[in-house]
Scaffold this motif. Structure first.
Motif, mmCIF file in Angstrom:
data_model
loop_
_atom_site.group_PDB
_atom_site.id
_atom_site.type_symbol
_atom_site.label_atom_id
_atom_site.label_comp_id
_atom_site.label_asym_id
_atom_site.label_seq_id
_atom_site.Cartn_x
_atom_site.Cartn_y
_atom_site.Cartn_z
ATOM 1 N N VAL A 98 2.057 3.731 2.841
ATOM 2 C CA VAL A 98 1.766 2.480 2.124
ATOM 3 C C VAL A 98 1.678 1.323 3.124
ATOM 4 O O VAL A 98 2.109 1.440 4.277
ATOM 5 C CB VAL A 98 2.855 2.146 1.066
ATOM 6 C CG1 VAL A 98 2.845 3.144 -0.076
ATOM 7 C CG2 VAL A 98 4.238 2.047 1.684
ATOM 8 N N ASP A 99 1.137 0.213 2.634
ATOM 9 C CA ASP A 99 1.104 -0.986 3.483
ATOM 10 C C ASP A 99 2.502 -1.626 3.550
ATOM 11 O O ASP A 99 2.968 -2.017 4.611
ATOM 12 C CB ASP A 99 0.098 -1.994 2.909
ATOM 13 C CG ASP A 99 -1.313 -1.431 2.885
ATOM 14 O OD1 ASP A 99 -1.781 -0.996 3.948
ATOM 15 O OD2 ASP A 99 -1.937 -1.395 1.802
ATOM 16 N N TYR A 100 3.133 -1.742 2.352
ATOM 17 C CA TYR A 100 4.426 -2.447 2.305
ATOM 18 C C TYR A 100 5.448 -1.660 1.501
ATOM 19 O O TYR A 100 5.157 -1.215 0.388
ATOM 20 C CB TYR A 100 4.258 -3.825 1.653
ATOM 21 C CG TYR A 100 3.335 -4.715 2.446
ATOM 22 C CD1 TYR A 100 3.774 -5.335 3.609
ATOM 23 C CD2 TYR A 100 2.016 -4.899 2.049
ATOM 24 C CE1 TYR A 100 2.920 -6.127 4.352
ATOM 25 C CE2 TYR A 100 1.151 -5.687 2.794
ATOM 26 C CZ TYR A 100 1.608 -6.293 3.947
ATOM 27 O OH TYR A 100 0.767 -7.068 4.692
ATOM 28 N N LEU A 101 6.634 -1.542 2.076
ATOM 29 C CA LEU A 101 7.783 -1.023 1.339
ATOM 30 C C LEU A 101 8.652 -2.240 1.014
ATOM 31 O O LEU A 101 9.094 -2.958 1.920
ATOM 32 C CB LEU A 101 8.530 -0.032 2.230
ATOM 33 C CG LEU A 101 9.742 0.670 1.624
ATOM 34 C CD1 LEU A 101 9.360 1.436 0.360
ATOM 35 C CD2 LEU A 101 10.338 1.647 2.637
ATOM 36 N N ILE A 102 8.843 -2.477 -0.274
ATOM 37 C CA ILE A 102 9.627 -3.644 -0.709
ATOM 38 C C ILE A 102 10.981 -3.139 -1.180
ATOM 39 O O ILE A 102 11.039 -2.229 -2.022
ATOM 40 C CB ILE A 102 8.939 -4.357 -1.904
ATOM 41 C CG1 ILE A 102 7.481 -4.687 -1.602
ATOM 42 C CG2 ILE A 102 9.729 -5.568 -2.374
ATOM 43 C CD1 ILE A 102 7.238 -5.916 -0.835
ATOM 44 N N VAL A 103 12.051 -3.717 -0.671
ATOM 45 C CA VAL A 103 13.387 -3.294 -1.097
ATOM 46 C C VAL A 103 13.938 -4.340 -2.060
ATOM 47 O O VAL A 103 14.222 -5.470 -1.665
ATOM 48 C CB VAL A 103 14.347 -3.141 0.102
ATOM 49 C CG1 VAL A 103 15.688 -2.576 -0.373
ATOM 50 C CG2 VAL A 103 13.733 -2.254 1.160
ATOM 51 N N ILE A 122 5.175 0.296 -2.273
ATOM 52 C CA ILE A 122 6.238 0.991 -3.014
ATOM 53 C C ILE A 122 7.445 0.053 -3.059
ATOM 54 O O ILE A 122 7.812 -0.568 -2.052
ATOM 55 C CB ILE A 122 6.631 2.338 -2.356
ATOM 56 C CG1 ILE A 122 5.502 3.358 -2.547
ATOM 57 C CG2 ILE A 122 7.928 2.885 -2.953
ATOM 58 C CD1 ILE A 122 5.790 4.750 -1.981
ATOM 59 N N VAL A 123 8.031 -0.072 -4.248
ATOM 60 C CA VAL A 123 9.241 -0.883 -4.419
ATOM 61 C C VAL A 123 10.414 0.078 -4.591
ATOM 62 O O VAL A 123 10.360 0.990 -5.421
ATOM 63 C CB VAL A 123 9.131 -1.794 -5.664
ATOM 64 C CG1 VAL A 123 10.415 -2.604 -5.840
ATOM 65 C CG2 VAL A 123 7.926 -2.731 -5.544
ATOM 66 N N LEU A 147 5.340 -0.871 -12.559
ATOM 67 C CA LEU A 147 5.371 -0.214 -11.240
ATOM 68 C C LEU A 147 5.409 1.303 -11.399
ATOM 69 O O LEU A 147 4.728 2.030 -10.672
ATOM 70 C CB LEU A 147 6.605 -0.672 -10.447
ATOM 71 C CG LEU A 147 6.603 -2.104 -9.896
ATOM 72 C CD1 LEU A 147 7.948 -2.413 -9.239
ATOM 73 C CD2 LEU A 147 5.464 -2.319 -8.895
ATOM 74 N N GLN A 148 6.214 1.764 -12.377
ATOM 75 C CA GLN A 148 6.289 3.224 -12.601
ATOM 76 C C GLN A 148 4.919 3.778 -12.960
ATOM 77 O O GLN A 148 4.522 4.838 -12.478
ATOM 78 C CB GLN A 148 7.290 3.545 -13.716
ATOM 79 C CG GLN A 148 8.708 3.658 -13.186
ATOM 80 C CD GLN A 148 9.769 3.470 -14.257
ATOM 81 O OE1 GLN A 148 9.490 2.996 -15.366
ATOM 82 N NE2 GLN A 148 10.999 3.836 -13.922
ATOM 83 N N SER A 149 4.164 3.035 -13.781
ATOM 84 C CA SER A 149 2.843 3.517 -14.204
ATOM 85 C C SER A 149 1.889 3.600 -13.007
ATOM 86 O O SER A 149 0.932 4.357 -13.025
ATOM 87 C CB SER A 149 2.265 2.604 -15.300
ATOM 88 O OG SER A 149 1.827 1.383 -14.719
ATOM 89 N N LEU A 150 2.178 2.819 -11.957
ATOM 90 C CA LEU A 150 1.349 2.870 -10.741
ATOM 91 C C LEU A 150 1.937 3.834 -9.699
ATOM 92 O O LEU A 150 1.444 3.900 -8.570
ATOM 93 C CB LEU A 150 1.251 1.474 -10.098
ATOM 94 C CG LEU A 150 0.698 0.326 -10.947
ATOM 95 C CD1 LEU A 150 0.760 -0.982 -10.164
ATOM 96 C CD2 LEU A 150 -0.739 0.611 -11.353
ATOM 97 N N GLU A 151 3.009 4.526 -10.077
ATOM 98 C CA GLU A 151 3.762 5.379 -9.139
ATOM 99 C C GLU A 151 4.178 4.579 -7.907
ATOM 100 O O GLU A 151 4.052 5.034 -6.768
ATOM 101 C CB GLU A 151 2.950 6.615 -8.754
ATOM 102 C CG GLU A 151 2.668 7.473 -9.971
ATOM 103 C CD GLU A 151 2.024 8.804 -9.648
ATOM 104 O OE1 GLU A 151 1.648 9.026 -8.486
ATOM 105 O OE2 GLU A 151 1.909 9.612 -10.572
ATOM 106 N N ASP A 156 10.264 10.146 3.099
ATOM 107 C CA ASP A 156 8.880 10.627 3.183
ATOM 108 C C ASP A 156 7.880 9.470 3.095
ATOM 109 O O ASP A 156 6.713 9.684 2.810
ATOM 110 C CB ASP A 156 8.600 11.643 2.058
ATOM 111 C CG ASP A 156 8.573 10.968 0.696
ATOM 112 O OD1 ASP A 156 9.285 9.961 0.517
ATOM 113 O OD2 ASP A 156 7.818 11.419 -0.181
ATOM 114 N N ILE A 157 8.345 8.227 3.320
ATOM 115 C CA ILE A 157 7.442 7.073 3.185
ATOM 116 C C ILE A 157 7.215 6.426 4.556
ATOM 117 O O ILE A 157 8.176 6.134 5.279
ATOM 118 C CB ILE A 157 8.037 6.005 2.237
ATOM 119 C CG1 ILE A 157 8.363 6.624 0.867
ATOM 120 C CG2 ILE A 157 7.080 4.809 2.071
ATOM 121 C CD1 ILE A 157 9.182 5.737 -0.034
ATOM 122 N N THR A 158 5.942 6.224 4.889
ATOM 123 C CA THR A 158 5.605 5.444 6.092
ATOM 124 C C THR A 158 4.976 4.152 5.612
ATOM 125 O O THR A 158 4.119 4.170 4.725
ATOM 126 C CB THR A 158 4.532 6.162 6.952
ATOM 127 O OG1 THR A 158 4.966 7.480 7.164
ATOM 128 C CG2 THR A 158 4.344 5.466 8.284
#
Ligand SMILES: Cc1cc2nc3c(=O)[nH]c(=O)nc-3n(C[C@H](O)[C@H](O)[C@H](O)COP(=O)(O)OP(=O)(O)OC[C@H]3O[C@@H](n4cnc5c(N)ncnc54)[C@H](O)[C@@H]3O)c2cc1C
Length: 344
Positions: free
Chosen positions: A4-9, A30-31, A152-156, A179-181
């Motif tokens: 993904v481009d951005y991982l939001i915590v 991904i959030v 967000l869930q609907s967009l996985e 497993d997320i880059t």
């Protein structure tokens, strides 16, 4: 590996607004959110008040951030099909003649405030020094946050887990978590940032707020009522009554001491009986200069932060998140007032 481009915590109001603007800009996001039940955004009343604090100063950048926030919340309401934003008056009861004079000195001629022709709520409130009307709003965080989560869930694009910062692999160009880059990770984790290894230089001044949910038989209003303590009508007929400010606290749980403080304030406001139904508490993520924080770690540019919304998450988050989106995707210069480089 998911890329993904951005991982939001964090999916409080900060992570909600930032991820939404990044998705709108066509970015892959991904959030990660651990659904902590007493995060600041899940406990807050969602008030937007143009007048700040006990000195009745105009709120910082209000002329810019309020219309922006109103528009953003209305768009989210339409997208998610839930009520998000309500313009409301704050019935502001003066606790003393001095406070009334201070209020009038600061706000006369201001379009957000007016003096009422007659007192309201006389059967319910103790208001010997009168009251003013302040035009504000509320954000219904209790409907916005879960509805945006479902979106967000609907967009996985949601992971309901706790991110362990020690398990992050960080390189100058990217981060890897399980497993997320991602090209960048942006921490929108509220007070969680104070426990991260990356931002020790930041001078956080987190403070804990406690709240009561109360029944007030006979009192029916859409107004917010404020005098030391603030009553905010809830959808289930209860009132959110809060909140306290404590800088020195042991943990983020409700305490008997603050319940006493809140009940004392309620007794000074109400002339009718009330019943406490629940007590809540959370910690506000504030910085020492009370300004939001956005930007990147000086050594690890793949690590970003959007935080420090303090007592004003609902009014600040939309404008500041959209601004940070411009910094992230269009290389716009970061407003110096919110740039976290001020701490490094
Ligand atoms: C009692 C009280 C009343 C308030 N009233 C108002 C008000 O009326 N109006 C207003 O504008 N503001 C109010 N505030 C302030 C407002 O709540 C904050 O400004 C705002 O909620 C901060 O949002 P945030 O998204 O930065 O942080 P948070 O809301 O704290 O969100 C952080 C999120 O990150 C998640 N998280 C943290 N660490 C991790 C991790 N490692 N892994 C996964 N997830 C993680 C948490 O579960 C949470 O969902 C109030 C605050 C309190 C405490």
């Amino acid at each position: 590996m998911r890329k993904v481009d951005y991982l939001i915590v964090g999916q409080g109001i900060a992570g909600t607004m930032l991820s939404w603007y990044l998705l709108q800009a066509g970015k892959k996001v991904i959030v990660i959110d651990d659904a902590k039940s007493n995060s600041a955004s899940r406990v807050a009343a969602g008030i937007i008040n143009p007048v700040s604090g006990r000195r009745f100063e105009p709120a910082w950048m209000y002329e810019t951030i309020y219309p922006f926030a109103r528009n953003a919340y209305r768009q989210l309401s339409e997208l998610l099909q839930v009520p998000v934003f309500t313009e409301r008056d704050l019935w502001t009861v003066f606790p003393s003649a001095q406070m009334r004079d201070a209020f009038l000195a600061k706000t006369t001629g201001n379009e957000y405030t007016e003096l009422p022709a007659a007192l309201k709520y006389e059967a319910f409130l103790d208001q010997p020094f009168g009251a003013a009307v302040v035009h504000g709003a509320t954000v219904n965080l209790r409907s916005l946050l879960p509805a945006y989560r479902r979106y967000l869930q609907s967009l996985e694009a949601l992971e309901e887990i706790h991110l362990d910062a020690n398990a992050l692999e960080v390189t100058p160009e990217k981060i890897i978590y399980k497993d997320i880059t991602a090209d960048k990770i942006i921490f929108c984790d509220g007070v969680g940032t104070t426990r991260l290894p990356y931002f020790k230089e930041i001078k956080f001044l987190p403070n804990k707020g406690e709240v009561l949910l109360v029944k007030i038989p006979g009192l029916e209003t859409a107004d917010i009522i404020k005098k030391g303590i603030t009553l905010v009508p809830q959808e289930n007929g209860l009132y959110w009554a809060g909140s306290s400010f404590v800088w020195d606290y042991e943990n983020d749980h409700p305490t008997a001491k603050q319940r006493e403080v809140l009940e004392k304030s309620l007794a000074q406001l109400l002339t009718v009986p009330y019943e406490v139904v629940e007590q809540l508490s959370a910690v506000r993520p504030s910085g020492n200069d009370r300004r939001p924080m956005a930007g990147f770690h000086p050594e690890f540019p793949a690590i970003g932060l959007f935080n420090g919304l303090g007592t004003k998450g609902c009014s600040l988050a939309p404008f500041m998140a959209a601004h940070f989106r411009d910094v992230l995707v269009a290389n716009a210069p970061l407003m110096p007032e919110i740039d976290l480089q001020r701490y490094f």
